[in-house]
Design a protein around this motif. Sequence first.
Motif, short mmCIF file in Angstrom:
data_model
loop_
_atom_site.label_atom_id
_atom_site.label_comp_id
_atom_site.label_asym_id
_atom_site.label_seq_id
_atom_site.Cartn_x
_atom_site.Cartn_y
_atom_site.Cartn_z
N UNK A 9 32.97 16.83 -27.09
CA UNK A 9 31.67 16.17 -27.13
C UNK A 9 30.62 17.01 -26.40
N UNK A 10 31.01 17.61 -25.29
CA UNK A 10 30.07 18.49 -24.58
C UNK A 10 29.68 19.67 -25.46
N UNK A 11 30.66 20.22 -26.18
CA UNK A 11 30.35 21.34 -27.06
C UNK A 11 29.42 20.90 -28.19
N UNK A 12 29.66 19.72 -28.73
CA UNK A 12 28.81 19.22 -29.82
C UNK A 12 27.37 19.04 -29.35
N UNK A 13 27.21 18.49 -28.16
CA UNK A 13 25.86 18.30 -27.62
C UNK A 13 25.18 19.66 -27.37
N UNK A 14 25.93 20.61 -26.85
CA UNK A 14 25.36 21.94 -26.60
C UNK A 14 24.88 22.58 -27.91
N UNK A 15 25.66 22.42 -28.98
CA UNK A 15 25.25 22.96 -30.28
C UNK A 15 23.99 22.25 -30.78
N UNK A 16 23.92 20.95 -30.58
CA UNK A 16 22.75 20.20 -31.03
C UNK A 16 21.50 20.61 -30.26
N UNK A 46 21.04 23.60 -29.12
CA UNK A 46 20.73 24.99 -29.45
C UNK A 46 20.13 25.14 -30.85
N UNK A 47 20.57 24.29 -31.79
CA UNK A 47 20.14 24.45 -33.19
C UNK A 47 19.38 23.21 -33.64
N UNK A 48 18.11 23.37 -34.08
CA UNK A 48 17.29 22.22 -34.44
C UNK A 48 17.88 21.34 -35.54
N UNK A 49 18.63 21.92 -36.48
CA UNK A 49 19.18 21.14 -37.57
C UNK A 49 20.49 20.44 -37.25
N UNK A 50 20.97 20.59 -36.02
CA UNK A 50 22.25 20.01 -35.62
C UNK A 50 22.02 18.82 -34.69
N UNK A 51 22.80 17.76 -34.93
CA UNK A 51 22.81 16.59 -34.08
C UNK A 51 24.25 16.36 -33.65
#
Length: 285
Positions: free
Chosen positions: A46-53, A55-60
């Motif tokens: 979950x921490x990785x998912x949030x970090x990706x979101x 970093x990338x505008x199209x990611x949630x």
Amino acid sequence: MPPVLTETHAHLDFPELSRDVPGVLARAAEAGVTRVISIGTSLEGSRRAVALAEQYPGVWATVGIHPTNVDAQSDSQLDDLRELAKNPRVVAIGEIGLDYHWLPSETARREGKLTPENTAALLAEDEANRRDQTRLFHLQMELASELGLNVVIHQRAAWDDTLAALRSTKARCSAVFHCFTETFARAEEVFALGHLVSFTGIITFKNAAVAQETVRRVPAGSFMVETDSPYLAPAPHRGKPCQPAYTRLVAEEVARLRGRPLAEIAAETEATAERFFWRNRGAAS
């Protein structure tokens, strides 16, 4: 210009995708997939998912503990999940739910290791694991309700208990049953409780007649599309790593099965995704 779609369930933090997230997102955009929701399956994931979101505008992102990741520390991780879920890039709690496919006795049986000598002990482990899964499922639904979020549900070999948990919970949140492959009758059970379903590339498989019939019959506004990348690549890519760009192939198959234009299916599923994931987060961008 392809219709605009949202990939509502991908695991961008998994190695098959995380090694080239810019490329994954670029290919998705070329296919008209402009938003990707990266799903949490553990506290670290979950921490990785949030970090990706971030970093990338199209990611949630969603945050949650998958039922197969339940352990003695799970309850103590809820405070950390709560803080993660307050991030404005988080749009749901998930994936959460029940999974009995991987219970100790079932795993031993599939591996040919279930014996008269170990059966009683493994069945006792099964029962403890089911209790732990159910407890964490309820706690995470309550967390979602507390924060005004909805939930993404994983259900495998645990249909009756999953429905029972949804009927008994005091939480006020809507759910989507991701990777739905059940009968239309079961889809109606989900709808009767006010929840949704979501279809993956499985609906393109030749042996997916049950799921295909469900796709044909579910009402508009009751479903979304996803890939569960890096798993379940649709035909003609079956057996290879899946990626969010293939959300387009899933939507195309939904359109074919329902006898509707792709543009209409895209518009319907986008509206459903917007209501489900971003209703309490403001307009998605």
